[in-house]
Design an enzyme around this catalytic site. Structure first.
Site, mmCIF file in Angstrom:
data_model
loop_
_atom_site.group_PDB
_atom_site.id
_atom_site.type_symbol
_atom_site.label_atom_id
_atom_site.label_comp_id
_atom_site.label_asym_id
_atom_site.label_seq_id
_atom_site.Cartn_x
_atom_site.Cartn_y
_atom_site.Cartn_z
ATOM 1 C CD GLU A 1 1.225 -19.173 16.590
ATOM 2 O OE1 GLU A 1 2.434 -18.931 16.471
ATOM 3 O OE2 GLU A 1 0.410 -19.057 15.650
ATOM 4 C CB CYS B 1 3.705 -8.728 -5.528
ATOM 5 S SG CYS B 1 3.278 -8.017 -3.929
HETATM 6 S S1 SF4 Z 1 9.065 -6.789 -2.264
HETATM 7 FE FE1 SF4 Z 1 7.401 -8.001 -1.411
HETATM 8 S S2 SF4 Z 1 5.727 -6.565 -1.176
HETATM 9 FE FE2 SF4 Z 1 7.190 -5.620 -2.554
HETATM 10 S S3 SF4 Z 1 6.500 -6.171 -4.572
HETATM 11 FE FE3 SF4 Z 1 7.991 -7.687 -3.989
HETATM 12 S S4 SF4 Z 1 6.784 -9.330 -3.104
HETATM 13 FE FE4 SF4 Z 1 5.481 -7.528 -3.168
#
Ligand code: SF4
Length: 352
Positions: free
Chosen positions: A39, A204
């Site tokens: 880190e 996503c």
């Molecule tokens: S902005 Fe980020 S969290 Fe929202 S759909 Fe797109 S990739 Fe997914």
């Protein structure tokens, strides 16, 4: 936790279980010393750049007591090229504190970890959760971005209100029994899926409920209030040579490159030619009364730091034996130069 928040946490964990293939040498690591080392090395440093340094440090100092006992010069030399040398200084101070105060046992509570030199809230949460699964949410650039986009928050992330809001939210969506795995997952998710540019929204898992995606705001959040001001600095390094040796000193004071070595430095507020430099008060008080000879000088070499751009020139001069260097300088041979730690811009020059 409401439904939107629960959905968020579940999706991050599901993505981590089924799709996360991001590899890093310290991933899944439970040894707090190794986590801490990784880190600290990764603060302000890209993973690809920090990776070999991590391997080198673990190789040279496999335990915290080995690092605590190491000579400062040796540790700085190993750090050379990573930049932000205050990190290295703090790291060594923290290792010595663990060795003396904690009897070589890495501290196990968040408060004790956060009290180590150079360890801020993010690093303390990372170590506490990865090594001991303590329920502290990490908040780095990736996490800010994912939270800001999914929840559609436009409060600036660098404002006091923003920090408070995001800290509370990050801790609320943290699954307390899986803190370590979740913290790693959300950072990976931000790096791989919800990227700063061109996030992978179409695939996503969060997309159905993501505020930024649904409203077309992915380019507009997160919001930052302050613009980074970059200062330009002009360094003229005089390599004062006497009988094949050169004068150097160790940098002290509250400036960049603390504890690293350098040649005699004249700093100007604008670019300066050799002729202009020789007329400057700094040069005149150093060498004006002596018979010196300029051997060669370079064009500007540039190094970009986060808040500063450094333009450095190197001017080799032969100075007579009558020359007395200011306090703090020592004469070293070429071989000794290779054993000391220097800022990257000087290393680059020497390697040329
Ligand atoms: S902005 Fe980020 S969290 Fe929202 S759909 Fe797109 S990739 Fe997914």
């Amino acid at each position: 936790m409401n439904d939107t928040k629960r959905f968020f946490t579940d999706c991050i964990l599901t993505w981590n279980r089924l799709h996360n293939s991001r590899t890093m040498p310290w991933k899944g690591e439970k040894n707090p010393y190794r986590i801490w080392l990784s880190e600290i090395i990764l603060q302000q440093t890209r993973v690809e750049q920090g990776w070999p340094y991590y391997e080198r440090f673990i190789g040279a100092y496999p335990t915290v007591d080995k690092l605590a006992q190491a000579p400062e010069e040796e540790v700085f030399r190993l750090w050379q090229g990573l930049g932000y040398y205050a990190r290295c200084k703090n790291m060594l101070a923290a290792a010595r504190m663990i060795s003396s105060t904690h009897k070589n046992q890495f501290p196990k509570t968040y408060e004790e970890i956060a009290a180590l030199k150079g360890v801020g809230a993010y690093t303390a949460a990372a170590i506490a959760s990865f090594a001991f699964n303590l329920p502290h949410a990490v908040l780095d650039g990736n996490v800010y971005r994912v939270l800001a986009r999914y929840f559609g928050i436009d409060t600036p992330i660098d404002s006091t209100a923003g920090k408070k809001l995001f800290t509370a939210l990050a801790n609320e969506v943290l699954p307390k029994d899986q803190a370590g795995a979740y913290n790693q997952a959300i950072m990976d998710f931000g790096a791989v899926v919800c990227k700063p540019q061109l996030p992978l929204c179409s695939s996503c898992l969060l997309a159905p409920r993501c505020e930024a995606f649904q409203k077309g705001l992915t380019d507009l959040v997160p919001v930052k209030s302050k613009k980074l001001k970059i200062k330009k600095r002009y360094f003229h390094y005089l390599l004062l040579e006497q009988k094949g040796r050169v004068f150097i000193r160790k940098r002290t004071g509250k400036d960049i490159w603390q504890n690293l070595h350098e040649f005699f430095l004249l700093e100007t507020s604008a670019p300066a030619t050799d002729a202009a430099l020789q007329q400057s008060a700094g040069f005149q008080s150093l060498l004006g009364h002596l018979d010196y000879k300029i051997v060669d000088s370079t064009a500007e070499i540039k190094q970009q730091l986060t808040h500063q751009t450094i333009y450095a020139r190197f001017i080799r001069l032969q100075v007579p034996l009558a020359f007395n260097a200011p306090d703090g300088y020592q004469l070293v041979t070429e071989k000794q130069l290779q054993e000391l730690a220097f800022p990257k811009i000087i290393v680059d020059y020497l390697q040329r």
